[in-house]
Write an enzyme that holds these catalytic residues in place. Structure first.
Site, short mmCIF file in Angstrom:
data_model
loop_
_atom_site.label_atom_id
_atom_site.label_comp_id
_atom_site.label_asym_id
_atom_site.label_seq_id
_atom_site.Cartn_x
_atom_site.Cartn_y
_atom_site.Cartn_z
N HIS A 131 -1.60 -5.03 -2.73
CA HIS A 131 -1.69 -5.51 -1.35
C HIS A 131 -3.12 -5.94 -1.03
O HIS A 131 -4.05 -5.67 -1.78
CB HIS A 131 -1.26 -4.41 -0.36
N LYS A 135 -5.06 -3.23 3.97
CA LYS A 135 -3.96 -2.27 4.10
C LYS A 135 -4.51 -0.85 4.08
O LYS A 135 -5.26 -0.47 3.18
CB LYS A 135 -2.94 -2.46 2.97
#
Length: 231
Positions: A131, A135
């Protein structure tokens, strides 16, 4: 449909753009104390806030019988309490670790593959998720869902980030700039590898799924999942 956005980061802004394109109205963009807002004006709330705020945001809506669609991860130790409050107030709730249509299908594929592989112990299963660097939680909620599905048919006892024990399911989490979300399930044997992979190209798939879920949830009562929405 009049929507209260709980959280107004990158995902909230994407939801706003797509929801308005579908003819909906964003009436609140809540990033501070939710008690300041007259939630009764909203038909539904969509929560992509932060872990520390999610439980209070969601349950405040329930107490005013505002249906909630939530994709915030990192707060699920309080999920059962949220469900109880939802039911006590005759409200409605959909939580998903990932609202993408493709990921919902990927979840089903993961369960089927895990069932098929349970009789082949020479294949060692692992999960990798990648990600963007913003995040906040690791592993991702989607990776945890995938792991829990695998554990239902596996001899592994639990999942663990960067696990090394034989009886633990290893999840590897990577953070790379500008990656919306990639999840890879690998079954490795001495002779070959079986792999399934989901790659998100943008946040639009996640946001659109949450909007579709909110459209479906309006006027309903109870606890639901994306599987209820799509199948």
């Amino acid at each position: 449909m009049k929507i209260a956005l709980l959280g107004y980061g990158k995902m909230g802004k994407t939801i706003e753009r797509l929801a308005e394109g579908r003819g909906h109205e964003i009436i609140f963009r809540i990033t501070d104390d939710i008690e300041k807002y007259d939630l009764q004006k909203a038909d539904v709330a969509i929560d992509f806030s932060v872990p520390d705020a999610a439980f209070n945001n969601i349950t405040t809506c329930f107490r005013q019988q505002i249906p909630v669609v939530s994709g915030t991860t990192g707060w699920l130790q309080q999920y059962d309490d949220a469900v109880k409050i939802c039911e006590e107030n005759n409200s409605a709730f959909i939580y998903a670790s990932n609202f993408s249509l493709g990921v919902t299908l990927f979840f089903e594929l993961n369960k089927q593959l895990a069932q098929m592989m349970k009789n082949f112990p020479e294949y060692k299963v692992g999960i990798e998720e990648i990600h963007h660097t913003q995040k906040l939680d690791a592993p991702s909620g989607t990776a945890i869902t995938l792991a829990e599905q695998i554990l239902e048919t596996s001899e592994k006892k639990a999942w663990k980030l960067d696990a090394v024990a034989e009886d633990e399911l290893r999840i590897t989490a990577k953070r790379i700039e500008n990656v919306p979300g990639t999840h890879i399930i690998s079954y490795d044997s001495p002779v070959d590898t079986i792999k399934i992979e989901h790659i998100a190209h943008s946040r639009d798939g996640f946001a659109l799924g949450a909007i579709v879920a909110a459209e479906w949830l309006q006027h309903k009562k109870g606890i639901f999942s994306m599987k209820d929405v799509l199948f």
